[in-house]
Design a protein around this motif. Structure first.
Motif: not given
Length: 377
Positions: A355-356, A358-360, A363-364, A368
Motif C-alpha cells: 500500500d505504501a 502504491r500510495a499517491p 499520501a507518500a 507513514a
C-alpha cells in the motif's frame, strides 16, 4: 499444471538484462509504474567463472557510503539512517537492515574491494534496496485471499523428535488454524490445503502439486507453507527461523554450491520473483521481530511446493523440532499462538508495504504508519 505457467520473470526481465549487456557489463532494469524497464549498465568482473559487481558500485548506485568495517574482510554501506548493508569476504549471507539474507554464491575479495555475484545484485540486492524501482512487477492490489499450507499430514509426519514423541504435521496444522482465525478477524479470506491429519495424495510429488493447484484454482493472492525444521549436526545449539522463497531462474538455491538439473529451468512462480522476494522479506522480519528468535536467514530454494504457484508464495520453517528445548516450546499452545501472530504480523507488513509503495505522491509524503508491530488478534 498450466502451460502458461512456464512464463517466468527472467523471460520478461532477465532476457532483456543479459541480452542488452555488452562484454564486461550487465544491465539491470529500474522499473517505473507507467513504463517498461529501462536497462542500466553495471560494470562487472569475471571471477571464478561468474560475473561479479563491486560493492562500491552498489553503494554508488544507491547513494550509500561504503567503508571497510574490517579491512579486507567486511564492508559496510550506510546512509543517513545508519548501516544498510554489510558484506563479508567468503560469506554466502549478508546483513540487510538487520536481517540475515542469503546469496546464491559467496562474496569474494579481489583488487582491494569486495564483489557480489551479478545475478544476486540484480534479483536480490537491488530490489531489496529500492522496491519502488520494480513496482511494475509487484501485485497491483492488496492481498485478500490466502492459502495456508500446513506441511505434511497423514502418513507423512514430517520432522519428528522421537525423544519427545513430537511430530511436525500435528503442529503445522495447529499453527495454520490459529493463523486462519487471526487473519479472518482482519478481513482475509483464508483457505487451508488440509484441515485435518491427511495428505492430499499418497504420491508425495502429486501431493505437493495439489497444494499449489488448490491455490491457483482459488485465484489466491498469497500462498504460505508452514513447516518446522530439523538439523542433524549439533541439534542442541541450532534454533530459530528460516524463510524461503522461490529461487530465480539461473540462480543457485541457498546451500546448493553448484548447478543442477533444476537451476536453469523456468518455473511458473518465477514470473513472480520480485513479489516473492518482497513477501519473503516482510514475513521473515515479522517472525524475527515478534518471536525474538535466532535469525537463521531469509533464503531461496526450489522447493516443490513453491514452483507451480500463480501467486506470490513463501515457506517458513518456524522453529527446530530437533532442538529439545525449542521443541518443548512448540509443544505449548502459547508458543504456537505466538508463531501464528508472528506470521500474521509479517503478512500485515507485506500488505501495508505494498500500500505504501502504491500510495499517491501526496499520501507518500504524509507520516507513514508503522508496519513493524504485530496486528491485533
Amino acid at each position: 499444471m498450466k502451460s502458461t505457467g512456464l512464463r517466468c520473470f527472467l523471460g520478461l526481465a532477465m532476457s532483456l538484462v543479459l541480452a542488452a549487456a555488452t562484454p564486461g557489463e550487465t544491465a539491470v532494469p529500474r522499473v517505473a509504474p507507467s513504463r517498461p524497464p529501462v536497462p542500466q549498465l553495471w560494470p562487472t568482473l569475471r571471477l571464478r567463472g561468474a560475473d561479479y559487481i563491486d560493492v562500491r558500485e552498489i553503494a554508488r548506485r544507491f547513494e550509500l557510503q561504503a567503508a571497510w568495517s574490517k579491512p579486507e574482510l567486511a564492508m559496510a554501506l550506510r546512509d543517513a539512517r545508519g548501516v544498510r548493508l554489510t558484506f563479508e569476504n567468503g560469506q554466502y549471507d549478508f546483513n540487510f537492515d538487520g536481517l540475515r539474507v542469503f546469496l546464491g554464491e559467496r562474496v569474494l575479495f579481489d583488487r582491494n574491494t569486495l564483489w557480489v555475484p551479478k545475478l544476486d545484485v540484480i534479483t536480490l540486492v537491488a530490489p531489496l534496496l529500492r522496491p519502488a524501482d520494480h513496482l511494475a512487477q509487484l501485485p497491483e492490489k492488496a492481498p485478500k485471499t490466502i492459502v495456508l499450507d500446513p506441511g505434511h499430514g497423514g502418513g507423512d509426519p514430517g520432522t519428528e523428535n522421537k525423544r519427545l514423541g513430537l511430530n511436525e504435521k500435528t503442529f503445522t496444522l495447529d499453527i495454520a488454524q490459529r493463523l486462519k482465525k487471526l487473519l479472518e478477524e482482519q478481513g482475509w479470506r483464508v483457505l487451508l490445503t488440509r484441515g485435518d491429519d491427511r495428505e492430499l495424495s499418497k504420491n508425495k510429488k502429486i501431493d505437493l502439486q495439489l497444494r499449489d493447484e488448490l491455490a491457483n484454482d482459488a485465484k489466491a493472492d498469497l500462498f504460505l507453507s508452514i513447516h518446522l525444521n530439523s538439523v542433524e549436526t549439533d541439534p542442541a545449539h541450532v534454533t530459530g527461523v528460516e524463510t524461503y522463497t522461490m529461487s530465480p531462474q539461473f540462480m543457485l538455491s541457498t546451500g546448493d554450491g553448484k548447478k543442477d538439473d533444476l537451476t536453469d529451468t523456468a518455473y511458473p512462480s518465477n514470473k513472480l520473483d520480485y513479489a516473492n522476494l518482497f513477501l519473503g522479506e516482510q514475513l521473515h522480519r515479522g517472525m524475527i521481530a515478534t518471536l525474538k528468535t535466532p535469525d537463521r536467514g531469509f533464503k531461496r530454494g526450489r522447493r516443490a511446493v513453491l514452483r507451480l504457484l500463480d501467486c506470490p508464495g513463501a515457506l517458513v520453517e518456524c522453529a527446530y523440532l530437533s532442538n529439545d528445548a525449542e521443541a518443548r516450546r512448540v509443544a505449548t499452545p502459547e508458543f504456537r499462538q505466538q508463531i501464528a501472530m508472528a506470521l500474521a504480523a509479517g503478512l500485515h507488513n507485506y500488505a501495508a508495504a505494498l500500500d505504501a509503495l502504491r500510495a499517491p505522491p501526496a499520501a507518500a509524503n504524509a507520516p507513514a504508519r508503522s508496519t513493524s508491530a504485530a496486528p491485533s488478534p
